[in-house]
Design an enzyme around this catalytic site. Structure first.
Site, mmCIF file in Angstrom:
data_model
loop_
_atom_site.group_PDB
_atom_site.id
_atom_site.type_symbol
_atom_site.label_atom_id
_atom_site.label_comp_id
_atom_site.label_asym_id
_atom_site.label_seq_id
_atom_site.Cartn_x
_atom_site.Cartn_y
_atom_site.Cartn_z
ATOM 1 N N ARG A 5 9.739 -3.816 -15.545
ATOM 2 C CA ARG A 5 8.654 -2.829 -15.541
ATOM 3 C C ARG A 5 8.437 -2.202 -16.918
ATOM 4 O O ARG A 5 7.302 -1.838 -17.266
ATOM 5 C CB ARG A 5 8.941 -1.742 -14.500
ATOM 6 C CG ARG A 5 7.776 -0.767 -14.254
ATOM 7 C CD ARG A 5 8.091 0.153 -13.081
ATOM 8 N NE ARG A 5 6.974 1.033 -12.733
ATOM 9 C CZ ARG A 5 6.947 2.347 -12.923
ATOM 10 N NH1 ARG A 5 7.998 2.960 -13.481
ATOM 11 N NH2 ARG A 5 5.898 3.065 -12.562
ATOM 12 N N ILE A 48 0.297 3.095 -14.150
ATOM 13 C CA ILE A 48 1.101 2.075 -13.483
ATOM 14 C C ILE A 48 1.684 2.761 -12.254
ATOM 15 O O ILE A 48 2.260 3.843 -12.350
ATOM 16 C CB ILE A 48 2.199 1.516 -14.413
ATOM 17 C CG1 ILE A 48 3.024 0.432 -13.701
ATOM 18 C CG2 ILE A 48 3.100 2.607 -14.978
ATOM 19 C CD1 ILE A 48 4.004 -0.293 -14.636
ATOM 20 N N SER A 49 1.503 2.150 -11.099
ATOM 21 C CA SER A 49 1.849 2.817 -9.841
ATOM 22 C C SER A 49 3.343 3.077 -9.713
ATOM 23 O O SER A 49 4.180 2.374 -10.281
ATOM 24 C CB SER A 49 1.380 1.974 -8.649
ATOM 25 O OG SER A 49 -0.014 1.956 -8.566
ATOM 26 N N GLN A 50 3.662 4.082 -8.932
ATOM 27 C CA GLN A 50 5.038 4.390 -8.559
ATOM 28 C C GLN A 50 5.679 3.150 -7.927
ATOM 29 O O GLN A 50 5.066 2.487 -7.086
ATOM 30 C CB GLN A 50 5.003 5.541 -7.555
ATOM 31 C CG GLN A 50 6.329 5.927 -6.962
ATOM 32 C CD GLN A 50 6.162 6.970 -5.868
ATOM 33 O OE1 GLN A 50 5.045 7.431 -5.601
ATOM 34 N NE2 GLN A 50 7.247 7.333 -5.232
#
Length: 227
Positions: free
Chosen positions: A41, A68-70
């Site tokens: 990530r 950027i999503s959780q």
């Protein structure tokens, strides 16, 4: 005496810790957890200021007023989508490319649409650097879908829609499954649409989430979204 971890070892340790966090939060699908473990990530976070937070369980900025999503949200949406190795998947909202890379671990082919050119080009670079050859990204209004390569076994929308765009339901295979954050501008629910073999569509409402708006012909307009 403590041994200093190399950069690679540190990131592997941090990913393993994140996976344990996701398990505690209820993610059960082992293939999904393995896919998140496989994707670095930190490579999808452009700002050095935020890279050290890459394996914490929250969203981070990636520029162009996007995030950027959780990780939990990425894992949960992927779990709801139910991707297998024979599936063709359409993702709407490439963003950093992280969710796309996770899907690429699971699917036969991933197609992803992003309206913001700068984000799409960076995402393409990251996907290529990881050697993921089953991904194709284009710069386009994702709310109209990708009719040239439809139908899709699975569709994931990674931005908040006031309602599911009809073209995306139309491009969903029979049977097929679509996951979307659907609702108001500042709060949505994860909604899963399931199309059966006869083409009938069921709707299942899940957890509360908050996403950036899905802007396009069949989403929010730039004015109403505040963008």
């Amino acid at each position: 005496m403590t041994t200093r971890r190399t950069d690679g070892e540190h990131h592997r340790w941090a990913r393993d810790k994140l996976i344990r966090t996701l398990e505690r939060r209820g993610i059960r699908d082992r293939r999904v957890l393995d896919a998140l473990r496989a994707v670095p990530r930190h490579l999808f976070i452009p700002s050095e200021q935020f890279k050290q937070q890459a394996y914490e369980d929250y969203a981070l900025p990636i520029g162009a007023e996007q995030t950027i999503s959780q990780p939990w949200v990425v894992a949960r949406m992927t779990e709801l989508l139910g991707v297998d190795s024979e599936h063709s998947v359409l993702e709407i909202g490439t963003g950093s490319g992280y969710q796309c890379a996770v899907l690429a671990q699971l699917a036969r082919r991933v197609y992803s649409l992003e309206r913001i050119g700068a984000l799409a080009r960076k995402a393409i670079e990251r996907i290529r650097s990881l050697g993921l050859t089953n991904v194709k990204i284009q710069i386009f209004d994702g709310t109209v879908g990708w009719s040239d390569v439809a139908p899709f076994d699975r569709v994931m929308i990674t931005a908040a829609a006031p309602s599911v765009p009809k073209p995306l339901l139309d491009q969903l295979a029979t049977p097929g499954r679509l996951v979307v954050p659907e609702g108001e501008r500042h709060e949505q629910r994860l909604v899963t649409y399931i199309k059966n073999e006869q083409g009938a569509v069921g709707r299942h409402v899940g957890e509360a989430v908050t996403f950036v708006p899905l802007i396009g012909r069949h989403g929010w307009s730039a004015k109403t979204s505040g963008r």
